[in-house]
Design a protein around this motif. Structure first.
Motif, short mmCIF file in Angstrom:
data_model
loop_
_atom_site.label_atom_id
_atom_site.label_comp_id
_atom_site.label_asym_id
_atom_site.label_seq_id
_atom_site.Cartn_x
_atom_site.Cartn_y
_atom_site.Cartn_z
N GLY A 37 0.87 -1.45 0.12
CA GLY A 37 0.08 0.08 -0.14
C GLY A 37 0.72 1.23 0.16
N LEU A 38 2.09 1.14 0.52
CA LEU A 38 2.91 2.43 0.64
C LEU A 38 4.04 2.56 -0.06
CD1 LEU A 38 2.64 2.55 4.78
CD2 LEU A 38 1.08 3.93 2.93
N LYS A 39 4.55 1.56 -0.47
CA LYS A 39 5.80 1.80 -1.54
C LYS A 39 5.67 1.67 -2.76
CE LYS A 39 8.64 -0.70 2.14
NZ LYS A 39 9.64 -1.98 2.28
N GLN A 40 6.65 2.30 -3.51
CA GLN A 40 6.56 2.27 -4.92
C GLN A 40 7.31 1.13 -5.50
OE1 GLN A 40 8.44 6.11 -6.12
NE2 GLN A 40 7.21 7.35 -4.66
N LEU A 41 7.11 1.21 -6.80
CA LEU A 41 7.49 -0.09 -7.48
C LEU A 41 8.92 -0.78 -7.05
CD1 LEU A 41 6.31 0.83 -11.05
CD2 LEU A 41 5.01 -0.50 -9.50
N ALA A 46 12.38 -4.66 -4.53
CA ALA A 46 13.55 -4.85 -3.65
C ALA A 46 12.87 -5.37 -2.57
CB ALA A 46 14.07 -3.20 -2.94
N ASP A 47 11.79 -5.50 -2.01
CA ASP A 47 11.47 -6.59 -0.68
C ASP A 47 11.34 -7.86 -1.23
OD1 ASP A 47 11.09 -4.42 1.00
OD2 ASP A 47 8.76 -4.22 0.86
N SER A 109 22.29 -1.32 -1.42
CA SER A 109 21.37 -0.52 -2.20
C SER A 109 20.03 -0.91 -2.54
CB SER A 109 21.89 -0.29 -3.73
OG SER A 109 23.18 0.64 -3.71
N LEU A 110 20.04 -2.35 -2.43
CA LEU A 110 18.56 -3.10 -2.43
C LEU A 110 17.98 -2.78 -1.10
CD1 LEU A 110 17.32 -4.82 -4.47
CD2 LEU A 110 17.98 -6.84 -3.45
N LYS A 115 13.91 -0.07 2.11
CA LYS A 115 13.40 0.98 3.26
C LYS A 115 12.75 2.14 2.88
CE LYS A 115 15.51 2.59 7.41
NZ LYS A 115 16.63 2.95 8.24
N VAL A 116 13.10 2.98 1.82
CA VAL A 116 12.55 4.26 1.67
C VAL A 116 11.58 4.13 0.60
CG1 VAL A 116 14.66 5.22 1.80
CG2 VAL A 116 14.21 4.56 -0.44
N GLY A 117 11.19 2.65 -0.10
CA GLY A 117 9.89 2.48 -0.88
C GLY A 117 10.06 3.06 -2.15
#
Length: 117
Positions: A37-41, A46-47, A109-110, A115-117
């Protein structure tokens, strides 16, 4: 069900283990919902890559049976978006991809993307 209930009532260590398992599963579910819901592509992919590398294959180099379509569905993006984000990660020397073979070149970097989404 009867045997399970008896274990819960008679074995406190088993009951505590079950509660921990339920809590961990619930926490992971909430984290997954927040990710979607909150992270970008880039953060969502990365997750997924970190999960595959750290939790599933336990290696920075791995071959997965997931298709690109599967990966796109897991990260809730289109196949085209997945291809674009993979290309971005390759161009940024974060990831090396050849078919279903992945090599994480820059895990920090991943992690930062995750973390920053």
């Amino acid at each position: 069900i009867k045997a399970f209930n008896e274990l819960i009532h008679k074995n406190g260590q088993f009951a505590a283990g079950m509660l921990k398992r339920i809590n961990d599963d619930t926490r992971r579910g909430y984290e997954r919902m927040a990710t979607l819901g909150l992270k970008q592509l880039h953060g969502r992919l990365a997750d997924l890559l970190l999960c595959l590398s750290v939790r599933i294959y336990r290696s920075r180099t791995f071959s997965t049976s997931l298709s690109r379509k599967d990966m796109a569905e897991i990260t809730v993006m289109s196949n085209e978006s997945l291809s674009r984000v993979l290309k971005d990660m390759k161009d940024d020397s974060i990831l090396k991809v050849s078919g279903n073979q992945f090599e994480i070149l820059n895990i920090e970097s991943l992690r930062r993307l995750s973390k920053v989404g």
